[in-house]
Design an enzyme around this catalytic site. Sequence first.
Site, short mmCIF file in Angstrom:
data_model
loop_
_atom_site.label_atom_id
_atom_site.label_comp_id
_atom_site.label_asym_id
_atom_site.label_seq_id
_atom_site.Cartn_x
_atom_site.Cartn_y
_atom_site.Cartn_z
N ASP A 1 34.52 50.25 -11.58
CA ASP A 1 34.69 48.70 -12.12
C ASP A 1 35.58 48.81 -13.15
O ASP A 1 35.52 48.12 -14.03
CB ASP A 1 33.22 48.11 -12.36
CG ASP A 1 33.37 46.72 -12.34
OD1 ASP A 1 34.43 46.15 -12.06
OD2 ASP A 1 32.62 45.86 -12.74
N HIS B 1 40.18 46.73 -10.66
CA HIS B 1 40.82 45.49 -10.86
C HIS B 1 42.04 45.95 -11.36
O HIS B 1 42.43 46.33 -12.62
CB HIS B 1 40.10 44.76 -11.90
CG HIS B 1 38.80 44.39 -11.41
ND1 HIS B 1 38.46 43.21 -10.77
CD2 HIS B 1 37.35 44.97 -11.58
CE1 HIS B 1 37.12 43.04 -10.38
NE2 HIS B 1 36.56 44.17 -10.92
N LEU B 2 43.35 45.76 -10.54
CA LEU B 2 44.58 46.34 -10.76
C LEU B 2 45.46 44.78 -11.51
O LEU B 2 46.30 45.04 -12.08
CB LEU B 2 45.33 46.62 -9.60
CG LEU B 2 44.93 47.85 -9.08
CD1 LEU B 2 45.74 48.35 -7.94
CD2 LEU B 2 44.90 49.02 -10.32
N ARG B 3 44.68 43.61 -11.27
CA ARG B 3 45.29 42.42 -12.16
C ARG B 3 46.38 41.79 -11.68
O ARG B 3 46.73 40.86 -12.02
CB ARG B 3 45.17 42.79 -13.74
CG ARG B 3 44.01 43.13 -14.23
CD ARG B 3 42.75 42.25 -13.99
NE ARG B 3 41.75 42.59 -15.16
CZ ARG B 3 40.40 42.04 -14.92
NH1 ARG B 3 40.27 41.50 -13.73
NH2 ARG B 3 39.63 42.45 -15.87
#
Length: 426
Positions: free
Chosen positions: A304, A61-63
């Site tokens: 994750d 998850h790089l957001r």
Amino acid sequence: MKTLITGGQVYLDGGFRRCDVTIQDGRIREVSSSVSSHGFDAVVEAQNKYLVPGFADVHVHLREPGFSYKETVRTGTLAGARGGCTALCAMPNLSPPPDTPEHLEEELALIRRDAAVKVYPYGTITRGQKGAGELTDMAALSRAGAVAFSDDGRGVQEEDLMRRAMERAAALDQMIVAHCEVDRLLKGGYIHDGEYAAAHGHRGICSQSEWEQVERDLRLAEETGCRYHVCHISTRESVELIRAAKARGVRATCETGPHYLTLCDQDMEEDGRFKMNPPLRSARDREALIQGLLDGTIDAVATDHAPHSAEEKARGLEKSPMGVVGLETAFPVLYTRLVLPGILSLEALIRAMAVRPREIFRLPGGVIAPGEPADLALLDLEAEYEICPDRFLSMGRSTPFAGWKVRGENVLTLVDGVTVWRKEDY
């Protein structure tokens, strides 16, 4: 730019041999027992170190866009580079989610501008990444650059909707990557429904909430012929179901995370850094996951990596959001807890972190051979240190591994032959 990496143990054909590797124009040019250093622009002395294909983490998850206070493409990919990753598959929990080519392009523009390593974004299965409602135009998203399709963070609840998604993906020879979770079975839980929850008065999440949807999806994948990949499996039942499906010829693969392989619910503390989804399960589940990795039922290890702000993760087990970071700790944790005790071979760990993920997701690299991309990591297996979140390059600091004494460290990462991380620079 011509580079020579000399004197290292090189991962070749599933094993290690002492070789010299030369790089030119972003690709591996030669792998040889001995190469003269004359005529090279840069020489990397790799004695007593191990040269491997850069790791490929298919669940990160790089957001960005939407949640840059948690992480950015730049900080997340630098964290990946530090951990030895040269390829990341970016999950679609974004605002806007990549559910149209236009929304996907917003993410791709940030990747082109800021990424330190190669990033392959997911498209969503459903509009709005809701796990329900309307399917996305997978053909258009594929043309726009989606590596696969996931609603990660939400399980697709309706069987008919998932069947139609798989039929659509199968027609494109694309992959459905599923977060398996049955909403009706959650009942307000937030950690595993096991001994720790009972002893400390927490609401639990039952294992069936995962494996029931895994079971359904494997049946649908068998019916549709879809390529199907299960995210972050955590239960022994999921391992058994996937093992049986593979034996029947279902086109199924799966991943698990470092925390599920090295921790269980009895290791938890009253701290948000032990809260993730799915939760840490029982010791029996952990042992089943290890066995699944050993026998090939579990194909890949993925972190994750899910950063949140310090304030969000300071709210304890009940109220902090799900998710921990892992890009900078995955290799040393697994090397220390699985390889050094003799549970897993180093070669098998490299296959699970670097080779098999690329095979499943059809990503370039993963092989050290002439003509292949020079996407490489150099490992110092003698390095000993303590995991200190304050030193992370990721904006996320929440990890269950804080304070662990580990061995094994990536000291150099090359992407297309260019240095994107070097320990001595930090």
